[in-house]
Design an enzyme around this catalytic site. Structure first.
Site, PDB file in Angstrom:
ATOM      1  N   ASP A  73      34.655  -2.401  33.846  1.00  0.00           N
ATOM      2  CA  ASP A  73      34.049  -1.626  32.758  1.00  0.00           C
ATOM      3  C   ASP A  73      33.120  -2.537  31.961  1.00  0.00           C
ATOM      4  O   ASP A  73      33.476  -3.668  31.624  1.00  0.00           O
ATOM      5  CB  ASP A  73      35.163  -1.057  31.857  1.00  0.00           C
ATOM      6  CG  ASP A  73      34.659   0.023  30.927  1.00  0.00           C
ATOM      7  OD1 ASP A  73      33.705  -0.239  30.151  1.00  0.00           O
ATOM      8  OD2 ASP A  73      35.196   1.135  30.970  1.00  0.00           O
ATOM      9  N   ILE A  74      31.941  -2.010  31.647  1.00  0.00           N
ATOM     10  CA  ILE A  74      30.929  -2.813  30.950  1.00  0.00           C
ATOM     11  C   ILE A  74      31.308  -3.075  29.490  1.00  0.00           C
ATOM     12  O   ILE A  74      30.806  -4.026  28.873  1.00  0.00           O
ATOM     13  CB  ILE A  74      29.550  -2.116  31.068  1.00  0.00           C
ATOM     14  CG1 ILE A  74      28.421  -3.099  30.948  1.00  0.00           C
ATOM     15  CG2 ILE A  74      29.411  -0.980  30.077  1.00  0.00           C
ATOM     16  CD1 ILE A  74      27.076  -2.517  31.359  1.00  0.00           C
ATOM     17  N   ASN A 113      40.543   9.912  30.755  1.00  0.00           N
ATOM     18  CA  ASN A 113      40.086  10.788  29.673  1.00  0.00           C
ATOM     19  C   ASN A 113      39.388  11.981  30.295  1.00  0.00           C
ATOM     20  O   ASN A 113      38.506  11.815  31.137  1.00  0.00           O
ATOM     21  CB  ASN A 113      39.117  10.032  28.755  1.00  0.00           C
ATOM     22  CG  ASN A 113      39.755   8.784  28.146  1.00  0.00           C
ATOM     23  OD1 ASN A 113      40.910   8.823  27.758  1.00  0.00           O
ATOM     24  ND2 ASN A 113      39.012   7.700  28.088  1.00  0.00           N
ATOM     25  N   HIS A 141      37.318   9.219  36.770  1.00  0.00           N
ATOM     26  CA  HIS A 141      37.712   7.817  36.954  1.00  0.00           C
ATOM     27  C   HIS A 141      39.041   7.554  36.275  1.00  0.00           C
ATOM     28  O   HIS A 141      39.393   8.187  35.279  1.00  0.00           O
ATOM     29  CB  HIS A 141      36.660   6.865  36.373  1.00  0.00           C
ATOM     30  CG  HIS A 141      36.259   7.195  34.968  1.00  0.00           C
ATOM     31  ND1 HIS A 141      35.383   8.221  34.664  1.00  0.00           N
ATOM     32  CD2 HIS A 141      36.626   6.659  33.785  1.00  0.00           C
ATOM     33  CE1 HIS A 141      35.224   8.289  33.361  1.00  0.00           C
ATOM     34  NE2 HIS A 141      35.977   7.365  32.788  1.00  0.00           N
ATOM     35  N   PHE A 142      39.767   6.591  36.827  1.00  0.00           N
ATOM     36  CA  PHE A 142      40.924   6.023  36.155  1.00  0.00           C
ATOM     37  C   PHE A 142      40.493   4.705  35.520  1.00  0.00           C
ATOM     38  O   PHE A 142      39.760   3.919  36.141  1.00  0.00           O
ATOM     39  CB  PHE A 142      42.052   5.716  37.150  1.00  0.00           C
ATOM     40  CG  PHE A 142      42.801   6.941  37.615  1.00  0.00           C
ATOM     41  CD1 PHE A 142      43.539   7.709  36.725  1.00  0.00           C
ATOM     42  CD2 PHE A 142      42.790   7.305  38.959  1.00  0.00           C
ATOM     43  CE1 PHE A 142      44.249   8.828  37.158  1.00  0.00           C
ATOM     44  CE2 PHE A 142      43.486   8.422  39.395  1.00  0.00           C
ATOM     45  CZ  PHE A 142      44.217   9.191  38.492  1.00  0.00           C
ATOM     46  N   HIS A 143      40.976   4.465  34.299  1.00  0.00           N
ATOM     47  CA  HIS A 143      40.849   3.148  33.665  1.00  0.00           C
ATOM     48  C   HIS A 143      42.120   2.362  33.983  1.00  0.00           C
ATOM     49  O   HIS A 143      43.228   2.905  33.857  1.00  0.00           O
ATOM     50  CB  HIS A 143      40.797   3.268  32.139  1.00  0.00           C
ATOM     51  CG  HIS A 143      39.605   3.969  31.585  1.00  0.00           C
ATOM     52  ND1 HIS A 143      38.583   3.306  30.953  1.00  0.00           N
ATOM     53  CD2 HIS A 143      39.272   5.292  31.540  1.00  0.00           C
ATOM     54  CE1 HIS A 143      37.677   4.178  30.532  1.00  0.00           C
ATOM     55  NE2 HIS A 143      38.069   5.404  30.879  1.00  0.00           N
TER      56      HIS A 143
HETATM   57  P1  5GP Z   1      35.288   7.471  29.636  1.00  0.00           P
HETATM   58  O1  5GP Z   1      34.820   7.312  28.215  1.00  0.00           O
HETATM   59  O2  5GP Z   1      34.501   8.549  30.357  1.00  0.00           O
HETATM   60  O3  5GP Z   1      36.768   7.628  29.787  1.00  0.00           O
HETATM   61  O4  5GP Z   1      34.979   6.096  30.347  1.00  0.00           O
HETATM   62  C1  5GP Z   1      33.709   5.707  30.732  1.00  0.00           C
HETATM   63  C2  5GP Z   1      33.695   4.205  30.783  1.00  0.00           C
HETATM   64  O5  5GP Z   1      32.560   3.826  31.538  1.00  0.00           O
HETATM   65  C3  5GP Z   1      33.568   3.552  29.411  1.00  0.00           C
HETATM   66  O6  5GP Z   1      34.703   2.720  29.177  1.00  0.00           O
HETATM   67  C4  5GP Z   1      32.277   2.750  29.507  1.00  0.00           C
HETATM   68  O7  5GP Z   1      32.355   1.484  28.900  1.00  0.00           O
HETATM   69  C5  5GP Z   1      32.058   2.635  31.008  1.00  0.00           C
HETATM   70  N1  5GP Z   1      30.645   2.582  31.393  1.00  0.00           N
HETATM   71  C6  5GP Z   1      29.653   3.398  30.938  1.00  0.00           C
HETATM   72  N2  5GP Z   1      28.477   3.050  31.512  1.00  0.00           N
HETATM   73  C7  5GP Z   1      28.756   2.028  32.362  1.00  0.00           C
HETATM   74  C8  5GP Z   1      27.943   1.239  33.223  1.00  0.00           C
HETATM   75  O8  5GP Z   1      26.732   1.416  33.346  1.00  0.00           O
HETATM   76  N3  5GP Z   1      28.559   0.260  33.932  1.00  0.00           N
HETATM   77  C9  5GP Z   1      29.903   0.029  33.821  1.00  0.00           C
HETATM   78  N4  5GP Z   1      30.403  -0.969  34.557  1.00  0.00           N
HETATM   79  N5  5GP Z   1      30.702   0.744  33.004  1.00  0.00           N
HETATM   80  C10 5GP Z   1      30.130   1.724  32.276  1.00  0.00           C
END
Ligand code: 5GP
Ligand code: ZN
Length: 143
Positions: A29-30, A85, A98-100
């Site tokens: 995650d970035i 989420n 996605h899973f974190h």
């Molecule tokens: P969500 O908020 O949908 O549960 O998680 C999305 C995740 O994707 C966030 O934690 C965010 O930091 C990560 N993310 C968003 N854009 C990018 C990207 O361009 N590259 C990477 N590696 N992670 C990303």
């Protein structure tokens, strides 16, 4: 529709990829909650948990279990969160399921939300409300 995770899968966007097979991709995650915070995605685009077909979900969960174990071991973490989420109020920001995997350490922050208290009889009401839809939809579950 432009999707950053599809772009990462197609190598049109950069990411620190740590695992890949025919169905699954995992990358860092970035904006990590802790260093090593990993995202595990199906290669095909599904917008949330409810729309991933069972066979692919099986593969995704199997890969997530494997990667969680490896991330924990390689960072010498004390535990980890596996989180998904779904929908805006749940904090979803990228609509490619996605899973974190978040490595966790003993002297760490808390992710626990504040909790509610059921009033008298209310837990049973919620239970029967949900059970009635379980009965209605159980054929879908049983396939
Ligand atoms: P969500 O908020 O949908 O549960 O998680 C999305 C995740 O994707 C966030 O934690 C965010 O930091 C990560 N993310 C968003 N854009 C990018 C990207 O361009 N590259 C990477 N590696 N992670 C990303
Ligand atoms: Zn996508």
């Amino acid at each position: 529709m432009e999707c950053i995770f599809c772009n990462i899968k197609d190598r049109k966007a950069e990411a620190e990829i740590i695992f890949e097979d025919e169905y699954v991709l995992a990358f860092l995650d970035i904006q990590p909650v802790n260093y090593g915070h990993t995202l595990v995605i199906p290669k095909l685009h599904y917008d949330n948990f409810l729309t991933v077909p069972k066979d692919e979900l099986d593969k995704l969960i199997h890969a997530t279990q494997f990667i969680a174990g490896v991330v924990k071991r390689s960072l010498n973490a004390d535990g980890f969160n596996v989180i998904s989420n779904n929908g805006n109020p749940a904090g979803q920001s990228v609509y490619h399921f996605h899973f974190h995997i978040i490595p966790r350490f003993n002297k760490d922050f808390t992710l626990k939300p504040t909790t509610k208290i059921y009033g008298s009889g209310t837990m049973q009401e919620y239970g029967s409300q949900i059970r009635s839809l379980i009965s209605k939809y159980k054929d879908i579950y049983n396939g």
